[in-house]
Design an enzyme around this catalytic site. Structure first.
Site, PDB file in Angstrom:
ATOM      1  N   HIS A 211       7.068   7.968   9.722  1.00 48.45           N
ATOM      2  CA  HIS A 211       6.553   6.761   9.064  1.00 48.45           C
ATOM      3  C   HIS A 211       5.894   7.052   7.721  1.00 48.45           C
ATOM      4  O   HIS A 211       5.147   6.243   7.207  1.00 48.45           O
ATOM      5  CB  HIS A 211       5.556   6.012   9.959  1.00 48.45           C
TER       6      HIS A 211
ATOM      7  N   LYS B 222      -5.734  -4.280   8.482  1.00 47.98           N
ATOM      8  CA  LYS B 222      -4.369  -4.826   8.537  1.00 47.98           C
ATOM      9  C   LYS B 222      -4.402  -6.195   9.222  1.00 47.98           C
ATOM     10  O   LYS B 222      -3.618  -7.080   8.912  1.00 47.98           O
ATOM     11  CB  LYS B 222      -3.464  -3.894   9.332  1.00 47.98           C
TER      12      LYS B 222
ATOM     13  N   ARG C 135      -4.835   0.712  -4.142  1.00 52.41           N
ATOM     14  CA  ARG C 135      -5.033   1.930  -4.939  1.00 52.41           C
ATOM     15  C   ARG C 135      -3.757   2.244  -5.715  1.00 52.41           C
ATOM     16  O   ARG C 135      -2.738   1.586  -5.529  1.00 52.41           O
ATOM     17  CB  ARG C 135      -5.310   3.089  -3.999  1.00 52.41           C
TER      18      ARG C 135
ATOM     19  N   GLU D 223       2.489  -5.955  16.983  1.00 53.24           N
ATOM     20  CA  GLU D 223       3.384  -6.868  16.265  1.00 53.24           C
ATOM     21  C   GLU D 223       4.824  -6.587  16.669  1.00 53.24           C
ATOM     22  O   GLU D 223       5.131  -5.575  17.292  1.00 53.24           O
ATOM     23  CB  GLU D 223       3.168  -6.792  14.747  1.00 53.24           C
TER      24      GLU D 223
HETATM   25  P1  ADP Z   1       0.468   3.028   7.558  1.00 56.27           P
HETATM   26  O1  ADP Z   1      -0.553   2.148   6.895  1.00 56.27           O
HETATM   27  O2  ADP Z   1      -0.089   3.827   8.696  1.00 56.27           O
HETATM   28  O3  ADP Z   1       1.292   3.844   6.594  1.00 56.27           O
HETATM   29  P2  ADP Z   1       2.338   0.818   7.716  1.00 56.27           P
HETATM   30  O4  ADP Z   1       1.910  -0.407   8.407  1.00 56.27           O
HETATM   31  O5  ADP Z   1       2.298   0.845   6.215  1.00 56.27           O
HETATM   32  O6  ADP Z   1       1.486   2.045   8.285  1.00 56.27           O
HETATM   33  O7  ADP Z   1       3.797   1.229   8.196  1.00 56.27           O
HETATM   34  C1  ADP Z   1       4.391   2.460   7.821  1.00 56.27           C
HETATM   35  C2  ADP Z   1       5.846   2.495   8.261  1.00 56.27           C
HETATM   36  O8  ADP Z   1       5.939   2.261   9.679  1.00 56.27           O
HETATM   37  C3  ADP Z   1       6.738   1.433   7.647  1.00 56.27           C
HETATM   38  O9  ADP Z   1       7.208   1.808   6.391  1.00 56.27           O
HETATM   39  C4  ADP Z   1       7.836   1.351   8.680  1.00 56.27           C
HETATM   40  O10 ADP Z   1       8.716   2.455   8.576  1.00 56.27           O
HETATM   41  C5  ADP Z   1       7.090   1.507   9.991  1.00 56.27           C
HETATM   42  N1  ADP Z   1       6.700   0.190  10.563  1.00 56.27           N
HETATM   43  C6  ADP Z   1       5.495  -0.402  10.490  1.00 56.27           C
HETATM   44  N2  ADP Z   1       5.491  -1.597  11.115  1.00 56.27           N
HETATM   45  C7  ADP Z   1       6.731  -1.781  11.622  1.00 56.27           C
HETATM   46  C8  ADP Z   1       7.375  -2.822  12.373  1.00 56.27           C
HETATM   47  N3  ADP Z   1       6.722  -3.922  12.741  1.00 56.27           N
HETATM   48  N4  ADP Z   1       8.677  -2.650  12.705  1.00 56.27           N
HETATM   49  C9  ADP Z   1       9.357  -1.529  12.327  1.00 56.27           C
HETATM   50  N5  ADP Z   1       8.820  -0.524  11.624  1.00 56.27           N
HETATM   51  C10 ADP Z   1       7.518  -0.628  11.262  1.00 56.27           C
END
Ligand code: ADP
Length: 450
Positions: free
Chosen positions: A237, A118, A293, A202
């Protein structure tokens, strides 16, 4: 068309069947692999050939890279489709496949490697002008650095594992008192869950929307998008309901987001199907990560564009140029997907594996069910709890919701608790019907709370 003659599907459940369906339509022979508890699973019956791979634990079966490649070579398959989960985003596996004279149906191992971090992908995309949320460049190892960053951009912040996925290890930090512990815990979880302790921090957005763009690119670098999906209905999440298109999308926002998604794909030399994930908040959007994917929710993009994404994956991987130009892709109607998990929505979504004693799948206009279960099937506790994807299509969003309600009424799954009652409540929730969703919607609306 010069498609493959035989493809091994390195996965189980509904996604293995989904891939085999596309293969069957194209006259491609299919090879299944299965673990001991999956001996009687549908994907094994569906395939032309099936090989036992090992015991239940994923490390002994669906993650056993050498054995999978050995089987593919033995049965003279030309390509491996990884589905999602398991080895789908494992660059080492993709590399092994490439080196074994087999085709990995997905992007190159190099691209998977780059986008699997990431942190690296954020850095690359930010440099390419794609909007990203402020983050600790180069990762973070000390609480001092974490505090300094948070002071600069303001709380709350979120700690994430660079190699993370599935929402694992993400922690929200509301003030400086929690930073040190979150960093330490984050590194520990990142190491144990992903074998890489790198974490970063972040800016945390309060109740954003999760909007993602489906892309397809061929080996000539020709890329298109299949519009967006709204995936804000989540628990821990993780997505539970997705829809296409996003109900609040405007032409201007769509142009910007799809442009950014295509830039992301270009910058990482993307080939095959992929998804660029964004968070959307107060009129702005930010790149989060790219999933290299096929996604669970690819179904709804297929329903609103008419493009069979898995067929395109097979065509692209076999060296065919993309069959579409961007202006040939249009959006028609609305589609919603409900993930049916063997979980108790009244008890914090605890997994409820067990035997299916009655099963009747819905049908009729606009309904698509992608599932891997049947009567008498015992859901193994070792794997993902998602057992079926119920999708509804309508010419309008409300028609899709009405069809989804009707399909939920028709769907009979007895023997295990499922998320069906939650979907029932959601499809009748006024805020959902109005499209007013965000990533904390399920908890805020108290849907299915005791
Ligand atoms: P993973 O790869 O573990 O699934 P992601 O980075 O794709 O994690 O994030 C999954 C979810 O987490 C997002 O859809 C959102 O709901 C929440 N999320 C991630 N980053 C943030 C952020 N900076 N602020 C608010 N919610 C976040």
């Amino acid at each position: 068309m010069t498609y493959f003659d035989k493809v091994l599907i390195a996965n189980r459940g509904e996604i293995a069947i989904r891939v085999m369906r596309a293969c069957r339509e194209l006259g491609i022979e299919t090879v299944a692999i299965y673990s001991t508890p999956d001996k009687n699973a549908l994907h094994v019956k569906y395939a032309d050939e099936a090989f036992h791979i090992g015991e239940a634990h994923p490390s002994k079966s669906y993650l056993n890279q050498n054995r999978i490649i050995e089987i593919a070579t033995l049965c003279e398959a030309e390509a491996i489709h990884p589905g999602y989960g398991f080895l789908a985003e494992n660059y080492h596996f993709a590399e092994q496949v490439e080196q074994s004279n087999l085709t990995f149906i997905g992007p190159s191992s190099k691209t998977i490697h780059m986008m699997g971090s990431k942190l690296d992908s954020k850095e690359a995309m930010s440099a390419a002008g794609v909007p990203v949320l402020p983050w600790t460049k180069g990762g973070v190892t000390s609480s001092e650095a974490g505090i300094a960053f948070a002071e600069e951009i303001g709380y709350p912040v979120i700690v994430k594992a660079s190699a993370g996925g599935g929402g694992i290890g993400m922690q929200i930090v509301w003030d400086s008192s929690g930073i040190a512990e979150a960093i330490e815990k984050g590194m520990r979880i990142a190491q144990s869950a992903f074998g890489d302790p790198t974490i970063f921090i972040e800016k945390y957005l309060d109740k954003p929307r999760h909007i993602e763009v489906q892309v397809l690119s061929d080996y000539d670098g020709h890329g298109i998008h299949l519009y967006e999906r709204e995936c804000s209905i989540q628990r821990r999440h993780q997505k539970l309901v997705e829809e296409a298109p996003c109900p609040i999308m405007t032409q201007d926002l769509r142009e910007k987001m799809t442009d950014s998604a295509l830039t992301v794909a270009k910058v990482c030399n993307y080939t095959n199907a992929g998804t660029v994930e964004f968070l959307y908040f107060e009129g702005e959007y930010y790149f989060m990560e790219m999933n290299t994917r096929l996604q669970v929710e690819h179904t709804i993009s297929e329903m609103v564009t008419g493009v069979d994404i898995v067929r395109q994956q097979l065509a692209i991987a076999s060296g065919e140029p993309l069959a579409y130009e961007q202006d040939e892709i249009s959006l028609r109607g609305h589609a919603i997907e409900c993930r049916i998990n063997a979980e108790d929505p009244l008890n914090d979504f605890t997994a409820d594996p067990g035997k299916i004693v009655r099963y009747r799948s819905p049908g009729g206009p606009g309904i698509r069910v992608d599932s891997g279960i049947h009567v008498g099937y015992a859901i193994p506790p070792q794997y993902d709890s998602m057992i079926s994807k119920l999708c509804a299509y309508g010419l309008t969003r409300i028609e899709a919701i009405e069809r989804m309600r009707r399909a939920i009424y028709e769907y009979v799954i007895l023997g295990v608790k499922t998320t069906l009652p939650l979907h029932h409540s959601l499809m009748h929730n006024r805020q959902f019907i109005q499209g007013n969703t965000h990533t904390h919607f399920l908890t805020d609306q108290q849907i299915m709370r005791n």
